[in-house]
Design a protein around this motif. Structure first.
Motif, PDB file in Angstrom:
ATOM      1  N   VAL A  86      37.774  26.590  50.992  1.00 54.54           N
ATOM      2  CA  VAL A  86      38.166  27.372  51.839  1.00 54.54           C
ATOM      3  C   VAL A  86      39.087  28.585  51.009  1.00 54.54           C
ATOM      4  O   VAL A  86      39.538  28.347  50.205  1.00 54.54           O
ATOM      5  CB  VAL A  86      39.221  26.910  52.955  1.00 54.54           C
ATOM      6  CG1 VAL A  86      38.219  25.850  54.173  1.00 54.54           C
ATOM      7  CG2 VAL A  86      40.200  26.134  52.540  1.00 54.54           C
ATOM      8  N   TYR A  87      39.093  29.980  52.090  1.00 49.45           N
ATOM      9  CA  TYR A  87      40.095  30.610  51.281  1.00 49.45           C
ATOM     10  C   TYR A  87      41.318  31.125  51.995  1.00 49.45           C
ATOM     11  O   TYR A  87      41.141  31.066  53.165  1.00 49.45           O
ATOM     12  CB  TYR A  87      38.985  32.130  51.195  1.00 49.45           C
ATOM     13  CG  TYR A  87      39.814  33.456  50.849  1.00 49.45           C
ATOM     14  CD1 TYR A  87      39.912  33.871  49.562  1.00 49.45           C
ATOM     15  CD2 TYR A  87      40.319  34.179  51.910  1.00 49.45           C
ATOM     16  CE1 TYR A  87      40.901  34.950  49.183  1.00 49.45           C
ATOM     17  CE2 TYR A  87      40.758  35.557  51.529  1.00 49.45           C
ATOM     18  CZ  TYR A  87      41.105  35.810  50.088  1.00 49.45           C
ATOM     19  OH  TYR A  87      41.642  37.016  49.796  1.00 49.45           O
ATOM     20  N   HIS A  88      42.197  31.273  51.318  1.00 49.03           N
ATOM     21  CA  HIS A  88      43.362  31.848  52.036  1.00 49.03           C
ATOM     22  C   HIS A  88      44.257  32.803  51.284  1.00 49.03           C
ATOM     23  O   HIS A  88      44.227  32.808  50.222  1.00 49.03           O
ATOM     24  CB  HIS A  88      44.611  30.551  52.000  1.00 49.03           C
ATOM     25  CG  HIS A  88      45.702  30.798  52.677  1.00 49.03           C
ATOM     26  ND1 HIS A  88      45.974  31.147  53.717  1.00 49.03           N
ATOM     27  CD2 HIS A  88      46.975  30.928  52.130  1.00 49.03           C
ATOM     28  CE1 HIS A  88      47.210  31.129  54.178  1.00 49.03           C
ATOM     29  NE2 HIS A  88      47.812  31.456  53.023  1.00 49.03           N
ATOM     30  N   ARG A  89      44.730  33.910  52.146  1.00 41.82           N
ATOM     31  CA  ARG A  89      45.456  34.719  51.409  1.00 41.82           C
ATOM     32  C   ARG A  89      47.109  34.797  51.968  1.00 41.82           C
ATOM     33  O   ARG A  89      47.422  34.529  52.833  1.00 41.82           O
ATOM     34  CB  ARG A  89      45.018  36.216  52.119  1.00 41.82           C
ATOM     35  CG  ARG A  89      45.664  37.747  51.602  1.00 41.82           C
ATOM     36  CD  ARG A  89      45.177  38.753  52.019  1.00 41.82           C
ATOM     37  NE  ARG A  89      43.827  38.872  51.775  1.00 41.82           N
ATOM     38  CZ  ARG A  89      43.465  39.607  50.607  1.00 41.82           C
ATOM     39  NH1 ARG A  89      44.331  39.826  49.621  1.00 41.82           N
ATOM     40  NH2 ARG A  89      42.135  39.616  50.254  1.00 41.82           N
ATOM     41  N   SER A 142      53.652  29.106  46.964  1.00 43.22           N
ATOM     42  CA  SER A 142      54.860  29.972  46.934  1.00 43.22           C
ATOM     43  C   SER A 142      54.798  30.567  45.550  1.00 43.22           C
ATOM     44  O   SER A 142      55.606  31.725  45.415  1.00 43.22           O
ATOM     45  CB  SER A 142      55.926  29.076  46.772  1.00 43.22           C
ATOM     46  OG  SER A 142      56.120  28.061  45.779  1.00 43.22           O
ATOM     47  N   ALA A 143      53.845  30.387  44.640  1.00 45.17           N
ATOM     48  CA  ALA A 143      53.966  31.103  43.274  1.00 45.17           C
ATOM     49  C   ALA A 143      53.368  32.447  43.343  1.00 45.17           C
ATOM     50  O   ALA A 143      53.273  32.991  42.494  1.00 45.17           O
ATOM     51  CB  ALA A 143      53.466  30.070  42.219  1.00 45.17           C
ATOM     52  N   TYR A 144      52.183  32.577  44.363  1.00 48.59           N
ATOM     53  CA  TYR A 144      51.595  33.525  44.701  1.00 48.59           C
ATOM     54  C   TYR A 144      52.303  34.877  44.981  1.00 48.59           C
ATOM     55  O   TYR A 144      53.062  34.862  46.118  1.00 48.59           O
ATOM     56  CB  TYR A 144      50.394  33.398  45.391  1.00 48.59           C
ATOM     57  CG  TYR A 144      49.170  32.219  44.748  1.00 48.59           C
ATOM     58  CD1 TYR A 144      48.154  32.956  44.423  1.00 48.59           C
ATOM     59  CD2 TYR A 144      49.522  31.091  44.483  1.00 48.59           C
ATOM     60  CE1 TYR A 144      47.053  32.115  43.719  1.00 48.59           C
ATOM     61  CE2 TYR A 144      48.381  30.187  44.086  1.00 48.59           C
ATOM     62  CZ  TYR A 144      47.421  30.686  43.626  1.00 48.59           C
ATOM     63  OH  TYR A 144      46.526  29.595  42.891  1.00 48.59           O
ATOM     64  N   PRO A 145      51.907  35.981  44.569  1.00 49.07           N
ATOM     65  CA  PRO A 145      52.405  37.068  45.431  1.00 49.07           C
ATOM     66  C   PRO A 145      51.817  37.542  46.705  1.00 49.07           C
ATOM     67  O   PRO A 145      50.781  37.012  47.042  1.00 49.07           O
ATOM     68  CB  PRO A 145      52.260  38.237  44.464  1.00 49.07           C
ATOM     69  CG  PRO A 145      50.894  38.040  43.550  1.00 49.07           C
ATOM     70  CD  PRO A 145      51.233  36.483  43.676  1.00 49.07           C
ATOM     71  N   GLN A 146      52.683  38.211  47.487  1.00 47.11           N
ATOM     72  CA  GLN A 146      52.237  38.475  48.838  1.00 47.11           C
ATOM     73  C   GLN A 146      50.697  39.483  48.679  1.00 47.11           C
ATOM     74  O   GLN A 146      50.615  40.301  47.838  1.00 47.11           O
ATOM     75  CB  GLN A 146      53.252  39.640  49.582  1.00 47.11           C
ATOM     76  CG  GLN A 146      54.418  38.875  50.011  1.00 47.11           C
ATOM     77  CD  GLN A 146      54.449  37.879  51.010  1.00 47.11           C
ATOM     78  OE1 GLN A 146      53.432  37.755  51.765  1.00 47.11           O
ATOM     79  NE2 GLN A 146      55.436  36.789  51.115  1.00 47.11           N
ATOM     80  N   GLY A 147      49.687  38.836  49.645  1.00 44.15           N
ATOM     81  CA  GLY A 147      48.507  39.364  49.760  1.00 44.15           C
ATOM     82  C   GLY A 147      47.541  38.670  48.604  1.00 44.15           C
ATOM     83  O   GLY A 147      46.246  39.380  48.611  1.00 44.15           O
ATOM     84  N   ALA A 148      48.015  37.934  47.542  1.00 42.74           N
ATOM     85  CA  ALA A 148      47.049  37.230  46.593  1.00 42.74           C
ATOM     86  C   ALA A 148      46.323  36.214  47.382  1.00 42.74           C
ATOM     87  O   ALA A 148      46.706  35.591  48.274  1.00 42.74           O
ATOM     88  CB  ALA A 148      47.764  36.598  45.689  1.00 42.74           C
TER      89      ALA A 148
END
Length: 365
Positions: A86-89, A142-148
């Protein structure tokens, strides 16, 4: 020192632990490729012709490739063999709430914790983690930037993994498995006496790469492992993170090639790349059965048998140069069909995006 079921013998003092060039800087290995690229660009009057090799992918999957976009194109048998995902942004919601959403989406897709969390755009195993709880997934998100974007993917049924390099002739439509490589994740077995650091140091190859394993096992590095306790040193079977690659081209069979051709015929406009595949055992692999695709890589993929410790430098460079000649040839065919090579600006933009995102990825595995 033991590894997975395909590699059960320890390195010995008389056994070569690594090849001469296995951990040379990338720019050294790719220097001849870069010179060839310039020459082929002049010959074909296009610097970016290889970026047409896989027309269904932006830049043929050379850089900034979206795993979500690629795997979403799969249909039929190909979609059935790819492990569910599954994909999540990443958005502005609390990471814990986003983790719950991902877990719910995974459940709808037919799998649950523990599962693999990995970046949608990334390479060389960056940011791939095994998550076994809602909190662990929230920490990863939480480590991913917004929109990643990120993917949550079902764990495979089997441990062994292989890299299958695949090239399809655009004229005949016939594909070929040109490289096969076993990917071993080193595993230490405790004896109740020695620390993880000491056990790693006792193995010729692992000891030479201790700097890679320490960075991913800091919590256990100075701990004495219980007798029989198995400690996997790396989760992501990536060479640059310490996985052991073994040339398996001798195991390429007509049955395996036929099965891969059937699978890849259900991925439109894909002509060049590598499949990372889990399999039950060597006999099943040779028969082309019991396969689970973890990931499909595009134009930047390597024939990773060149990182076998017994590989020769000349052969490795020759393989890389053949790959890029092939990219130009496939790109030239698609240009003849009316496609136009992308511009350098687009290539640079995608490269910067991938590089920027990679800096954020949690890299503990």
């Amino acid at each position: 020192m033991a590894t997975d079921t395909l590699r059960t013998t320890s390195s010995t003092s008389g056994d070569k632990p690594t090849s001469l060039f296995e951990f040379w800087p990338t720019w050294v290995m790719y220097g001849p490729v870069a010179l060839q690229w310039v020459w082929l660009s002049l010959r074909h009057r296009s610097l970016t012709l290889p970026l047409l090799a896989n027309p269904g992918l932006p830049l043929a999957g050379m850089v900034g490739e979206s795993k979500h976009a690629l795997m979403s194109q799969a249909r039929g048998e190909c979609s059935q063999v790819i492990l569910p995902w599954v994909y999540h942004r990443r958005d502005e919601l609390d990471p814990t709430e986003q983790a719950r959403q991902c877990i719910a989406s995974a459940s709808e897709a037919g799998f649950t914790l523990p599962f693999v969390c990995k970046p949608d755009i990334g390479c060389r195993g960056a940011g791939i983690r095994l998550v076994d709880s809602e909190q662990a997934l929230a920490d990863a998100i939480s480590a991913y930037p917004q929109g990643a974007g990120l993917l949550c993917q079902q764990l495979a049924s089997w441990e062994p993994e292989v890299g299958i390099f695949y090239v399809k002739d655009p004229l005949s439509g016939q594909g070929d498995v040109v490289s096969l490589t076993y990917k071993h994740s080193p595993t230490v077995i405790g004896d109740g006496i020695h620390t993880l650091q000491q056990l790693v140091a006792r193995d010729a190859r692992a000891g030479a790469l201790a700097y890679l394993y320490e960075a991913r096992n800091r919590d256990d590095w100075n701990r004495v492992l219980e007798p029989g306790e198995r400690k996997r040193l790396v989760f992501s079977a990536s060479h640059c993170r310490g996985a052991v690659f073994e040339d398996a081209r001798a195991d390429i069979t007509p049955q395996l090639t036929d099965r891969i051709n059937r699978i890849m015929s259900d991925l439109p406009d894909f002509y060049y790349g590598r499949l990372d595949v889990k399999f039950a055992d060597a006999d099943a692999l040779r028969a082309g059965s019991s396969l689970e695709i973890v990931e499909i890589n595009g134009a930047s993929a390597e024939s990773i048998h060149i990182w076998d410790k017994n590989a020769r430098l000349f052969d490795a460079i020759r393989t890389l140069m053949w790959q890029y000649r092939t990219l130009f040839a496939i790109g030239a065919y698609h240009r003849q069909q009316g496609l136009r090579p992308p511009g350098l600006r687009q290539l640079i933009r995608h490269w910067r995006l991938e590089r920027r995102l990679t800096r954020h990825y949690p890299d503990t595995h």
